[in-house]
Design a protein around this motif. Structure first.
Motif, PDB file in Angstrom:
ATOM      1  N   UNK A  64      53.515  30.857  38.152  1.00 28.77           N
ATOM      2  CA  UNK A  64      52.812  30.321  37.202  1.00 28.77           C
ATOM      3  C   UNK A  64      52.897  28.851  36.617  1.00 28.77           C
ATOM      4  N   UNK A  65      54.991  28.883  36.234  1.00 36.08           N
ATOM      5  CA  UNK A  65      54.968  27.415  36.095  1.00 36.08           C
ATOM      6  C   UNK A  65      55.249  26.850  37.126  1.00 36.08           C
ATOM      7  N   UNK A  66      54.789  27.027  38.415  1.00 37.91           N
ATOM      8  CA  UNK A  66      54.885  26.205  39.892  1.00 37.91           C
ATOM      9  C   UNK A  66      53.946  25.388  38.934  1.00 37.91           C
ATOM     10  N   UNK A  67      52.583  26.456  39.345  1.00 38.82           N
ATOM     11  CA  UNK A  67      50.839  25.789  39.368  1.00 38.82           C
ATOM     12  C   UNK A  67      50.326  24.997  38.033  1.00 38.82           C
ATOM     13  N   UNK A  68      51.106  25.238  36.630  1.00 41.07           N
ATOM     14  CA  UNK A  68      50.939  24.480  35.077  1.00 41.07           C
ATOM     15  C   UNK A  68      51.160  22.707  35.730  1.00 41.07           C
ATOM     16  N   UNK A  85      43.671  34.376  35.959  1.00 44.62           N
ATOM     17  CA  UNK A  85      46.292  33.734  34.992  1.00 44.62           C
ATOM     18  C   UNK A  85      46.445  32.706  34.411  1.00 44.62           C
ATOM     19  N   UNK A  86      46.318  31.823  36.390  1.00 43.77           N
ATOM     20  CA  UNK A  86      47.223  30.338  36.476  1.00 43.77           C
ATOM     21  C   UNK A  86      46.441  29.378  35.464  1.00 43.77           C
ATOM     22  N   UNK A 139      47.056  20.711  45.081  1.00 48.37           N
ATOM     23  CA  UNK A 139      48.615  21.007  45.198  1.00 48.37           C
ATOM     24  C   UNK A 139      48.647  22.168  45.712  1.00 48.37           C
ATOM     25  N   UNK A 140      47.919  23.194  46.530  1.00 49.68           N
ATOM     26  CA  UNK A 140      48.299  24.553  46.802  1.00 49.68           C
ATOM     27  C   UNK A 140      47.117  24.973  47.513  1.00 49.68           C
ATOM     28  N   UNK A 141      46.716  26.099  48.672  1.00 50.60           N
ATOM     29  CA  UNK A 141      45.666  26.639  48.646  1.00 50.60           C
ATOM     30  C   UNK A 141      46.363  27.759  48.861  1.00 50.60           C
ATOM     31  N   UNK A 169      52.864  18.107  51.769  1.00 54.73           N
ATOM     32  CA  UNK A 169      53.790  18.791  50.570  1.00 54.73           C
ATOM     33  C   UNK A 169      53.681  19.933  49.746  1.00 54.73           C
ATOM     34  N   UNK A 170      52.416  20.206  50.109  1.00 52.40           N
ATOM     35  CA  UNK A 170      51.110  21.005  50.001  1.00 52.40           C
ATOM     36  C   UNK A 170      51.724  22.581  49.764  1.00 52.40           C
ATOM     37  N   UNK A 171      51.614  23.326  48.987  1.00 55.17           N
ATOM     38  CA  UNK A 171      51.719  24.486  49.438  1.00 55.17           C
ATOM     39  C   UNK A 171      50.707  25.678  49.862  1.00 55.17           C
TER      40      UNK A 171
END
Ligand SMILES: C[S@@+](CC[C@H](N)C(=O)[O-])C[C@H]1O[C@@H](n2cnc3c(N)ncnc32)[C@H](O)[C@@H]1O
Length: 389
Positions: A64-68, A85-86, A139-141, A169-171
């Protein structure tokens, strides 16, 4: 062919896991038929079941904090338990799904919760849909139990298109079905395995381990952040940082190593046939039992197609007793060019990959005894050399 496959998948995934592992499955069209208050009440019941710590709670807590404030594309968002949720914790979220009703349902819940501003939606109409997605770099998939429901080649096409949207550098984060689960449940063809994992109408489920996820992203280069089994042994969790994005469709050649000559070491007993190497190691811990010289296979593999790649050997090994280490080495046995993998005896086959550190060239594959006081016994049933990213 893929359109036909995806339309069968679309028919299946109108029905989705309804939260946790206790509420069974529900059709999105049935929920869409409810009025707003009933729909929200029903969705909240499912969401409460889904977010218990042992199911999704732990990873909602972790990410949750990583994706904020970050952008994420979700592949196969289902009832939206993760994305919503995110979103509520500040992410910008793109929901995507094969089934329009699933997306319509998520959109209604998102709007009802007042989270619509940072949400967007993509209907996966065909295997190239992600190529047409209009999105800022993300930033992420996030693919939780979705891509393993398509044959590798379709999932790879989707993956390569998704990579074009990901920042360097994304996840890349996936929930998978582990190889061990596939073995345990009967080593079925993937067209049948899905029926066992997700019910009769499921057209496909394919096992993945870390290396198979990475092969789907190849030749993009990644760093492994997390790789473990969760959910009581039923799920795999893979979290990669994608360090260099190369959405090129080239795949690595693969050189089957069974049939190449192997050498016994330290009076180990070794029986080699084209389909199996049977080894009883010397009875002392750390003593080498077998070497496979890699020079001819390395020559056949050829030179590295891109800088920054390395070498890997994928193995299927039955460890009947004791414990063995498998490692790639240079000319001298103690000159390891990658990390040793230690495998303990167990009834089912191990699938393991040994790799080089960077582009170090391996001269041999070694197997040694790693248990004190036991002459460990193994059967190696498959060994394949390839490039690794
Ligand atoms: C088992 S459900 C998981 C739903 C959700 N991620 C969750 O964790 O509850 C599988 C989801 O993946 C989607 N899906 C299946 N195959 C897909 C594919 N090839 N590409 C994109 N989505 C796919 C389905 O539409 C469905 O929503």
């Amino acid at each position: 062919m893929s359109d036909d496959f995806l339309s069968r998948s679309r028919d299946k995934w109108r029905e989705l896991p309804a939260g946790g592992e206790i509420l069974g499955r529900a059709f999105s069209s049935d929920l869409l038929a409810l009025d707003d208050a009933s729909l929200m009440a029903q969705w909240q019941v499912m969401n409460e079941a889904a977010r218990i710590p042992d199911v999704r709670g732990w990873f909602h807590c972790l990410y949750s904090d990583i994706f904020a404030g970050r952008r994420v594309i979700e592949v196969g968002s289902g009832f939206g338990f993760d994305g919503i949720n995110f979103l509520a914790h500040g992410a910008h979220w793109t929901f995507s799904d094969l089934v329009l009703d699933n997306l319509n349902l998520v959109r209604r819940v998102v709007d009802h919760l007042g989270l619509g501003e940072r949400a967007s939606y993509l209907h996966v109409d065909n295997e190239r849909s992600f190529a047409g997605l209009k999105s800022e770099p993300v930033d992420a998939i996030w693919a939780i139990g979705s891509l393993h429901h398509a044959p590798f080649d379709i999932a790879r096409t989707e993956t390569l298109d998704l990579l074009r949207h990901l920042k360097t550098g994304g996840r890349w984060i996936e929930l998978t079905y582990p190889y061990e689960r596939w073995l345990r449940e009967g080593a079925l063809p993937f067209s049948e395995f899905g029926k066992r994992t997700d019910g009769e109408r499921t057209p496909w489920a394919e096992w993945y381990d870390l290396e198979k996820v990475k092969r789907r992203l190849f030749p993009s280069r990644t760093t492994t952040i997390l790789d473990f089994t969760t959910g009581g042994g039923n799920f795999g969790w893979v979290d990669l940082r994608v360090d260099e994005i190369n959405p090129d469709s080239v795949q690595s050649p693969e050189i089957a190593l069974m049939g190449y000559p192997v050498t016994a070491m330290n009076q180990a007993s070794l029986k080699a046939s084209p389909s199996e190497w049977r080894l009883t190691c010397p009875p002392r811990i750390w003593w080498y039992g077998m070497s496979l010289g890699l020079a001819p296979a390395m020559q056949k593999l050829g030179s590295l197609p891109f800088p920054g790649l390395g070498y890997a050997v994928d193995l299927e090994i039955v460890v009947q007793s004791g414990s063995v280490g498998v490692v790639l080495a240079g000319e001298h046995v103690d000159d390891f060019v990658g990390r040793e993998r230690v495998l303990d005896a167990r009834p089912s086959t191990h699938r393991v990959t040994v790799m080089t550190y960077g582009a170090a060239k391996p001269s041999q594959l070694l197997v040694r005894n790693t248990m004190h006081g036991v002459a460990s016994q193994v059967r190696i049933r498959s060994a394949v050399l390839r490039f690794a990213a």
